[in-house]
Design an enzyme around this catalytic site. Structure first.
Site, PDB file in Angstrom:
ATOM      1  N   GLY A  71       0.679  -1.287  -0.190  1.00 52.10           N
ATOM      2  CA  GLY A  71      -0.126  -0.090  -0.072  1.00 52.10           C
ATOM      3  C   GLY A  71       0.865   1.227   0.109  1.00 52.10           C
ATOM      4  N   THR A  72       1.905   1.252   0.873  1.00 49.59           N
ATOM      5  CA  THR A  72       2.673   2.412   0.775  1.00 49.59           C
ATOM      6  C   THR A  72       3.312   2.827  -0.360  1.00 49.59           C
ATOM      7  OG1 THR A  72       3.008   2.109   3.119  1.00 49.59           O
ATOM      8  CG2 THR A  72       4.786   3.630   2.158  1.00 49.59           C
ATOM      9  N   ASN A 147      -9.223   3.677   7.110  1.00 47.64           N
ATOM     10  CA  ASN A 147      -8.766   2.609   7.942  1.00 47.64           C
ATOM     11  C   ASN A 147      -8.959   2.680   9.240  1.00 47.64           C
ATOM     12  OD1 ASN A 147      -6.718   5.072   7.113  1.00 47.64           O
ATOM     13  ND2 ASN A 147      -5.462   4.283   8.760  1.00 47.64           N
ATOM     14  N   GLN A 175      -7.992  -0.379   2.067  1.00 50.77           N
ATOM     15  CA  GLN A 175      -8.854  -1.037   3.254  1.00 50.77           C
ATOM     16  C   GLN A 175     -10.388  -1.501   2.740  1.00 50.77           C
ATOM     17  OE1 GLN A 175      -8.463  -1.699   6.311  1.00 50.77           O
ATOM     18  NE2 GLN A 175      -6.313  -0.891   6.729  1.00 50.77           N
ATOM     19  N   SER A 195      -3.157  -3.798  -0.915  1.00 54.00           N
ATOM     20  CA  SER A 195      -2.096  -4.497  -0.159  1.00 54.00           C
ATOM     21  C   SER A 195      -2.508  -5.833   0.163  1.00 54.00           C
ATOM     22  CB  SER A 195      -1.736  -3.397   0.820  1.00 54.00           C
ATOM     23  OG  SER A 195      -0.779  -4.119   1.591  1.00 54.00           O
ATOM     24  N   HIS A 197      -1.578  -7.731   2.504  1.00 54.67           N
ATOM     25  CA  HIS A 197      -1.792  -8.343   3.768  1.00 54.67           C
ATOM     26  C   HIS A 197      -3.066  -7.777   4.555  1.00 54.67           C
ATOM     27  CE1 HIS A 197      -0.318  -4.723   6.479  1.00 54.67           C
ATOM     28  NE2 HIS A 197       0.019  -4.182   5.429  1.00 54.67           N
ATOM     29  N   THR A 233      13.207  -7.532  -9.401  1.00 56.76           N
ATOM     30  CA  THR A 233      12.853  -8.977  -9.401  1.00 56.76           C
ATOM     31  C   THR A 233      11.295  -9.299  -8.905  1.00 56.76           C
ATOM     32  OG1 THR A 233      15.070  -9.604  -9.465  1.00 56.76           O
ATOM     33  CG2 THR A 233      13.648 -11.344  -9.316  1.00 56.76           C
ATOM     34  N   CYS A 366      -0.597   1.685  12.195  1.00 58.78           N
ATOM     35  CA  CYS A 366       0.743   2.281  11.490  1.00 58.78           C
ATOM     36  C   CYS A 366       1.580   3.349  12.196  1.00 58.78           C
ATOM     37  CB  CYS A 366       0.464   2.737  10.203  1.00 58.78           C
ATOM     38  SG  CYS A 366      -0.284   1.479   9.305  1.00 58.78           S
TER      39      CYS A 366
HETATM   40  N1  PLP Z   1      -3.414   2.910   3.105  1.00 61.38           N
HETATM   41  C1  PLP Z   1      -4.057   2.599   3.917  1.00 61.38           C
HETATM   42  C2  PLP Z   1      -5.626   3.130   3.819  1.00 61.38           C
HETATM   43  C3  PLP Z   1      -3.764   1.747   4.845  1.00 61.38           C
HETATM   44  O1  PLP Z   1      -4.595   1.304   5.866  1.00 61.38           O
HETATM   45  C4  PLP Z   1      -2.527   1.170   5.037  1.00 61.38           C
HETATM   46  C5  PLP Z   1      -1.986   0.308   5.988  1.00 61.38           C
HETATM   47  O2  PLP Z   1      -2.604   0.516   6.924  1.00 61.38           O
HETATM   48  C6  PLP Z   1      -1.594   1.607   3.932  1.00 61.38           C
HETATM   49  C7  PLP Z   1      -2.102   2.441   2.670  1.00 61.38           C
HETATM   50  C8  PLP Z   1      -0.371   0.996   3.762  1.00 61.38           C
HETATM   51  O3  PLP Z   1      -0.224  -0.233   3.351  1.00 61.38           O
HETATM   52  P1  PLP Z   1       0.946  -1.117   3.549  1.00 61.38           P
HETATM   53  O4  PLP Z   1       1.013  -1.540   4.818  1.00 61.38           O
HETATM   54  O5  PLP Z   1       0.962  -2.334   2.780  1.00 61.38           O
HETATM   55  O6  PLP Z   1       2.323  -0.335   3.102  1.00 61.38           O
END
Ligand code: PLP
Length: 430
Positions: A71-72, A147, A175, A195, A197, A233, A366
């Site tokens: 996600g990031t 989130n 989310q 993402s 996970h 990769t 986070c």
């Molecule tokens: N965007 C949202 C809305 C999220 O809730 C999160 C993680 O909590 C992220 C982005 C970041 O995702 P990642 O943990 O895969 O970097």
């Protein structure tokens, strides 16, 4: 001691089918997807199959799917890949820090950024996006589901506004993915990222939809992987796991009748949990029309009040998403509730519940370690004390009624105990 994990928005465990799907790609089929020999070709075909699964998940062409690290990276890619000095960028003040920090970075480099605030309910008003549009607006970025509150944003309406203005539209769907159906065509977006996970797949892998023709500069340069849109990769086991998680998510969004499927079942469990906690005095939901922002109007919301709407109900908000709506609540994903508790410290409650076996989160995981109250709740108008005293309960899709009953046994005890000893309750906290 029984342990009940109610922090699915922080991360989720792998589903057994996901682990099984990934298993061969660690040791037997370990090839580099760029190699031309058989081992490489096996890996390459696995990535191709995964790409097709993701294309179905997003409702796009295979060539519009780019795998990345999660996600990031997807959020950063949208911002750094499209914005240049002199551009105007619209986002919201309730986005994840992966958007907010990237927005601050481009602002330092000469991009004008507008942060649109939510309504007290947590919803972004499309009219506010419209008001923020300027001739030089190049990108609009709004999350699908928040989130912390689970509130679903009216992305389809915002997509139309961006299109009319000739701006690119990005959706952080991290989310929302797996909780509501995704459809990039209907959302009208150019970019949308997820993402693994957060949807019962592995950590450190994700994907971004990039609409054909979008002039996105790649964030990571090097080899010609992913059609030169993301060098490095390929994480083949991770990509296979993400694809399996997406397939399973599609099944659980489609399974059963509206009353009997996975998501309605989850919504009922969430509602039961919510109603049980709201029976305590001095509590309320962040993400309701009567959110915690106006103490004088704050009220106990009688539940369970949600109803499933698989289609257009005429209710406010993103009714196309197949969501759970009621007169009390704005549209939210099925698994999340965010609740404020008067006269206690949220962090103390998180710890007390953990000691009793219930894992929840205060604000965003986070930011764990940060003492600042949630930026999302503050943007919704909560005062610092109430924002600090808010907890997010986010259920796994494997949650059971017994899990909820256990939480309903320990939460009131913990709340009562903390209120008895709390300096906040005694009025000594600042
Ligand atoms: N965007 C949202 C809305 C999220 O809730 C999160 C993680 O909590 C992220 C982005 C970041 O995702 P990642 O943990 O895969 O970097």
């Amino acid at each position: 001691m029984k342990r009940v994990y109610m922090d699915a928005n922080a991360t989720t465990p792998l589903l057994p089918e996901v682990l099984e799907a990934m298993r061969p790609y660690w040791m037997e089929c370990f090839g580099n997807a760029s190699s031309i020999h058989l081992d490489g070709q096996q890996a390459h075909s696995a990535v191709d199959r995964a790409r097709a699964a993701l294309a179905e998940f997003f409702n796009c062409h295979d060539a519009e799917v780019v795998f990345n690290s999660g996600g990031t990276e997807g959020d950063n890619t949208a911002i750094f890949g499209l914005l240049r000095p002199g551009d105007h960028f619209i986002t919201t003040s309730i986005e994840h820090s992966a958007i907010l920090r990237a927005a601050e970075r481009v602002a330092e480099r000469g991009v004008e950024v507008t942060f649109v605030a939510p309504q007290p309910s947590g919803l972004i008003d499309p009219a506010e996006i419209q008001r923020a549009i300027r001739p030089e607006t190049r990108l609009v970025s709004v999350m699908l589901a928040n989130n912390e509150t689970g509130v679903l944003q009216p992305v389809e309406e915002i997509g139309k506004i961006a299109a009319a203005a000739g701006a690119f539209f990005h959706i952080d769907a991290v989310q929302g993915a797996g909780k509501v159906p995704l459809d990039v065509r209907r959302f009208g977006c150019h970019l949308l990222n997820i993402s693994a996970h957060k949807m019962y797949g592995p950590k450190g892998v994700g994907a971004i939809f990039v609409r054909r023709g979008t002039p996105l500069e790649s964030l990571i340069v090097g080899g010609s992987h992913e059609r030169r849109r993301r060098a490095g990769t390929e994480n083949v086991p991770g990509i296979v796991g993400l694809a399996k998680a997406a397939e399973l998510a599609m099944h659980s969004l489609e399974d059963g009748t509206p009353e009997g499927g996975t998501m309605p079942r989850l919504a009922r469990l969430r509602d039961r949990l919510e109603a049980g906690i709201l029976a305590l005095p001095g509590t309320g939901v962040n993400g309701a029309h009567s959110s915690g922002c106006h103490p004088e109007r704050a009220q106990r919301v009688e539940g369970p009040a949600s109803s499933f709407s698989s289609n257009h109900s005429g209710a406010p908000g993103p009714s196309h998403l197949g969501t759970w709506e009621s007169t009390n609540f704005v549209p939210r994903v099925a698994n999340t509730t965010n609740i404020w508790f008067d006269n206690l410290e949220g962090e103390a409650l998180v710890i007390a519940l953990d000691l009793k076996g219930v894992a929840v989160s205060g604000g965003s995981a986070c930011h764990s370690g940060a003492t600042e109250p949630s930026h999302v709740l503050m943007a919704m108008g909560l005062d610092k004390t109430r924002a600090r005293a808010s907890l997010r309960f986010s259920l796994l899709k494997t949650a059971t009624a017994a899990d909820v009953e256990y939480a309903l046994q320990v939460v009131p005890e913990a709340v009562e105990h903390l209120r008895m000893i709390s300096p906040v309750a005694a009025g000594t906290a600042g």
